[in-house]
Design an enzyme around this catalytic site. Structure first.
Site, PDB file in Angstrom:
ATOM      1  N   HIS A 182       0.818  -1.215   0.000  1.00  0.00           N
ATOM      2  CA  HIS A 182       0.000   0.000   0.000  1.00  0.00           C
ATOM      3  C   HIS A 182       0.851   1.265   0.000  1.00  0.00           C
ATOM      4  O   HIS A 182       2.040   1.244   0.327  1.00  0.00           O
ATOM      5  CB  HIS A 182      -0.927   0.005   1.225  1.00  0.00           C
ATOM      6  CG  HIS A 182      -0.173   0.012   2.527  1.00  0.00           C
ATOM      7  ND1 HIS A 182       0.395   1.146   3.066  1.00  0.00           N
ATOM      8  CD2 HIS A 182       0.129  -0.993   3.385  1.00  0.00           C
ATOM      9  CE1 HIS A 182       0.992   0.849   4.201  1.00  0.00           C
ATOM     10  NE2 HIS A 182       0.850  -0.452   4.419  1.00  0.00           N
ATOM     11  N   GLU A 195      -2.189  -7.253   7.282  1.00  0.00           N
ATOM     12  CA  GLU A 195      -0.881  -7.159   7.916  1.00  0.00           C
ATOM     13  C   GLU A 195      -0.830  -8.058   9.152  1.00  0.00           C
ATOM     14  O   GLU A 195      -1.872  -8.481   9.693  1.00  0.00           O
ATOM     15  CB  GLU A 195      -0.599  -5.704   8.304  1.00  0.00           C
ATOM     16  CG  GLU A 195       0.760  -5.435   8.943  1.00  0.00           C
ATOM     17  CD  GLU A 195       1.942  -5.844   8.072  1.00  0.00           C
ATOM     18  OE1 GLU A 195       2.078  -7.072   7.814  1.00  0.00           O
ATOM     19  OE2 GLU A 195       2.731  -4.973   7.684  1.00  0.00           O
TER      20      GLU A 195
END
Length: 215
Positions: free
Chosen positions: A9, A82
């Protein structure tokens, strides 16, 4: 041979503030939005057919920008999240106590069962990331998928494909909106299964973020 592209990201507010994100979230910065637009331009050139993203906000926003450029829908997959950093999430990395810093280091210094309290281990992270990657094998022939995920998660995936243990010391830097590529091949002469073609390419970015947190 299936080619799968991996994108981290764009830079977030907490990346810039050196805060531990894990599965907590913060928005992309203006720089992160620009990085996402730059990686989107590259993704369009690559002929991406499917975009699969972690369901956290920072990856969703990055994926939205890429999808708009590529004309693809987005499939959200929580397996691409994550690493769960437990009680340390939202903390500034410079504010950790010695005990807390030891928890963090145990995740990535060769400690198989290392985990932050209320978090997950690198082995657990590896298992779900490989499961998400394996799902790409079910896509129609000729597909070229792109996965949008996170720094520790993607670093763990790439490292384990290379044969390192999930909990090995981290020596792979994947900057915000970097592109990696892994291929699935079946060969009598070369290694069968997943192989790493490219890791951490930032040639499409004007100014890669110097982000030491990698998440």
């Amino acid at each position: 041979m299936l080619q799968v592209y991996l994108v981290r990201h764009g830079e977030t507010q907490w990346n810039a503030e050196r805060r531990i994100q894990g599965q907590s979230d913060s928005p992309l910065t203006a720089k992160g939005e620009q990085q996402a637009m730059q990686v989107a331009t590259r993704a369009k050139e690559l002929g991406i057919t499917h975009i699969i993203s972690s369901d956290l906000g920072r990856t969703r926003r990055t994926a939205e920008i890429i999808a708009q450029a590529c004309g693809c829908d987005i499939l959200l997959d929580p397996r691409l999240r994550e690493l769960n950093m437990g009680v340390l999430e939202t903390r500034n990395i410079d504010s950790l106590t010695e005990e807390e810093e030891n928890w963090r280091r145990q995740l990535v210094n060769g400690t198989k069962d290392g985990r932050i309290p209320q978090g997950e281990s690198m082995l657990e992270l590896s298992e779900r990331m490989h499961s998400a990657l394996a799902s790409c094998l079910e896509l129609p022939q000729g597909s070229r998928p792109l996965l949008v995920s996170h720094g520790i998660a993607l670093g763990c995936l790439v490292s384990t494909i290379l044969g390192l243990p999930a909990w090995a010391e981290r020596r792979l830097r994947l900057r915000n909106c970097s592109i990696s590529r892994v291929d699935y091949q079946e060969s009598q002469w070369l290694a069968s299964g997943w192989v790493v073609e490219t890791a951490g390419d930032v040639s499409h970015l004007d100014a890669p973020a110097l982000d030491e947190l990698q998440r």
